[in-house]
Design an enzyme around this catalytic site. Structure first.
Site, PDB file in Angstrom:
ATOM      1  N   PHE A 145     -17.659  11.196-129.949  1.00 18.78           N
ATOM      2  CA  PHE A 145     -17.094  11.458-128.886  1.00 18.78           C
ATOM      3  C   PHE A 145     -17.707  12.302-128.022  1.00 18.78           C
ATOM      4  CE2 PHE A 145     -14.219  13.669-125.792  1.00 18.78           C
ATOM      5  CZ  PHE A 145     -13.689  12.474-125.224  1.00 18.78           C
ATOM      6  N   ASP A 231     -24.402  18.127-129.648  1.00 20.49           N
ATOM      7  CA  ASP A 231     -23.052  18.222-129.038  1.00 20.49           C
ATOM      8  C   ASP A 231     -22.299  19.351-129.659  1.00 20.49           C
ATOM      9  OD1 ASP A 231     -20.412  18.190-128.066  1.00 20.49           O
ATOM     10  OD2 ASP A 231     -20.736  16.023-127.345  1.00 20.49           O
ATOM     11  N   LYS A 260     -15.196  24.165-124.625  1.00 15.69           N
ATOM     12  CA  LYS A 260     -14.199  24.266-125.215  1.00 15.69           C
ATOM     13  C   LYS A 260     -13.798  25.806-125.370  1.00 15.69           C
ATOM     14  CE  LYS A 260     -12.992  19.764-127.381  1.00 15.69           C
ATOM     15  NZ  LYS A 260     -11.802  19.470-127.207  1.00 15.69           N
TER      16      LYS A 260
HETATM   17  N1  PLP Z   1     -17.904  16.393-126.857  1.00 11.96           N
HETATM   18  C1  PLP Z   1     -17.237  16.926-128.010  1.00 11.96           C
HETATM   19  C2  PLP Z   1     -17.638  16.813-129.420  1.00 11.96           C
HETATM   20  C3  PLP Z   1     -15.828  16.887-127.904  1.00 11.96           C
HETATM   21  O1  PLP Z   1     -14.814  17.155-128.805  1.00 11.96           O
HETATM   22  C4  PLP Z   1     -15.265  16.811-126.323  1.00 11.96           C
HETATM   23  C5  PLP Z   1     -13.882  16.994-126.172  1.00 11.96           C
HETATM   24  O2  PLP Z   1     -12.934  16.685-127.002  1.00 11.96           O
HETATM   25  C6  PLP Z   1     -16.265  16.446-125.377  1.00 11.96           C
HETATM   26  C7  PLP Z   1     -17.359  16.426-125.393  1.00 11.96           C
HETATM   27  C8  PLP Z   1     -15.590  16.635-124.083  1.00 11.96           C
HETATM   28  O3  PLP Z   1     -15.041  17.847-123.468  1.00 11.96           O
HETATM   29  P1  PLP Z   1     -14.416  17.954-122.254  1.00 11.96           P
HETATM   30  O4  PLP Z   1     -13.003  17.404-122.589  1.00 11.96           O
HETATM   31  O5  PLP Z   1     -14.191  19.296-121.991  1.00 11.96           O
HETATM   32  O6  PLP Z   1     -14.753  17.121-121.181  1.00 11.96           O
END
Ligand code: PLP
Length: 405
Positions: A145, A231, A260
């Site tokens: 994700f 990520d 986050k």
């Molecule tokens: N990348 C990862 C690993 C995530 O867990 C998330 C959100 O859950 C995101 C990207 C996306 O972040 P945002 O919701 O702040 O756009």
């Protein structure tokens, strides 16, 4: 006792709150939190809950932390926003601090995780073009994700989330997570410019790869001249017991993203890069109105400061071990429990079958958790400064609910 309560709750669920003007994109739990302190949340009827979710890995220092509240108030009184047309002192200071903890050379600040990943994807694509590659291609993982914007949704390895929004951006290849062979198969593809993965799959249910996976990916990327993009949006900022999960394996990515927990609840995202990758974005090639504003940067600096001063990386490591061991002892052999896993304060209990309304059952028992994996995986992402008593309470409630199912 709990079983009776849960049975009663099953027949009389809390009413959903009205929100007729909101686009119904979220399946919400039937509770409205109105205040919080530390790891306790209170709803609009003044019921208290223990928070083992932290706004999905965001409030890593808990709610209403006095130093965070004070910093927000002072900064609000001083300066909120001026635009990136001007030098922003807090942004420059956070840049240096963030690059130091992440072991990166340069950073760009955005407002969310998806935006941070957008920057990472743009860096990889622009690097490809600088090498004469017309269709720069990024390898990402199935079940990953990376966000909900079109580029990050295209990178995300979950067809269910993409359905209805096609066409996806081209030139993403999705391969099995935790498999070097699956990446190596594409070694001869001259369009590949980068491999982008989460060090631990978060949204898919805390899937921890084999030790050495990131190190081997690093080697593979070096052999082929690909960027390694990590990520760290969910895994970062101390959650796993190091600032960033790649530091467990002593490897450095070329590009990494964070968001986050970076400012404990004030929206911010970061895309940092090293070496050649740090020189790709130049004036006018990327930007953001709000990104790197004085408020978000000041609170991120304060968050980092508190984690350092209170030795919370070590605390996350120790408390994570304690929680995992206790879960193992208390419910590890329970018939319905398939697996207990995680790293630091990022934990999951996988059940043998899906249970409808499991999150609501936990709420009824006074614990805020998240359920993923189609109703089978209990995801725990508590603040890294929870007390021993709170940790024991989490274990007790998880035990009681799982045994009452
Ligand atoms: N990348 C990862 C690993 C995530 O867990 C998330 C959100 O859950 C995101 C990207 C996306 O972040 P945002 O919701 O702040 O756009």
């Amino acid at each position: 006792m709990l079983k009776e309560f849960l049975d009663k709750f099953r027949t009389t669920p809390l009413l959903h709150h009205d929100e007729p003007a909101l686009m119904p994109v979220f399946k919400r739990q039937p509770v409205s939190f109105v205040r919080g302190r530390g790891s306790i949340l209170w709803d609009d009827e003044d019921n208290a809950y223990l928070d083992a979710l932290g706004g999905i890995a965001v409030t890593i220092l808990g709610h209403s932390h006095p130093r965070i509240s004070e910093a927000i108030s002072l900064q609000a009184d001083r300066l909120l926003h001026v635009s990136n047309h001007f030098h922003i002192q807090e942004q420059a200071r956070l840049g240096e601090k963030f690059c130091a903890i992440a072991e990166m050379d340069k950073v760009f600040f955005a407002n969310s995780g998806a935006e941070a990943n957008e920057a990472a994807i743009k860096i990889a694509r622009a690097y490809g073009h600088s090498r004469g590659i017309k269709y720069p291609t990024i390898i990402t993982a199935k079940k990953s994700f990376h966000g909900r914007t079109m580029a990050t949704l295209s990178a995300t390895g979950n067809p269910a989330l993409q359905a209805g929004f096609e066409p996806m951006l081209a030139n993403f290849i999705h391969v099995d997570f935790n498999s070097l062979d699956a990446v190596g198969v594409h070694a001869d593809n001259e369009d590949v410019v980068a491999v982008m993965v989460e060090p631990i799959l978060g949204e898919s249910g805390i899937i921890v790869p084999d030790e050495g996976y990131l190190r081997s990916l690093r080697q593979l990327c070096d052999e082929h001249g690909w960027f390694l993009i990590l990520d760290e949006i969910q895994t970062g900022m101390g959650r796993t017991g190091k600032w960033f999960a790649y530091q467990h394996e002593n490897v450095l990515p070329d590009v990494m993203t964070s968001a986050k927990a970076l400012a404990n609840g004030i929206p911010i995202g970061a895309c940092a890069a090293r070496g050649k990758a740090a020189a790709v974005l130049t004036a006018g090639t990327h930007g953001s109105t709000f990104g790197g504003n004085p408020l978000a940067c000041k609170i991120a600096l304060t968050t980092i400061d508190i984690i350092e001063q209170d030795a919370l990386l070590e605390a996350a490591h120790e408390m994570g071990l304690f929680l995992r061991k206790q879960l193992q002892q208390q419910i590890g052999t329970h018939a319905g429990v398939v697996d207990i896993r995680g790293k630091g304060m990022m934990l999951a209990v996988e059940l043998d079958q899906a249970h409808p309304d499991l999150a609501s059952l936990f709420l009824a028992a006074g614990l805020v958790v998240n359920i993923t994996g189609g109703g089978k995986i209990i995801r725990l992402l508590p603040a890294i400064n929870i007390s021993d008593a709170e940790a024991k309470k989490i274990i007790q409630i998880v035990h009681d609910v799982v045994c009452a199912l």
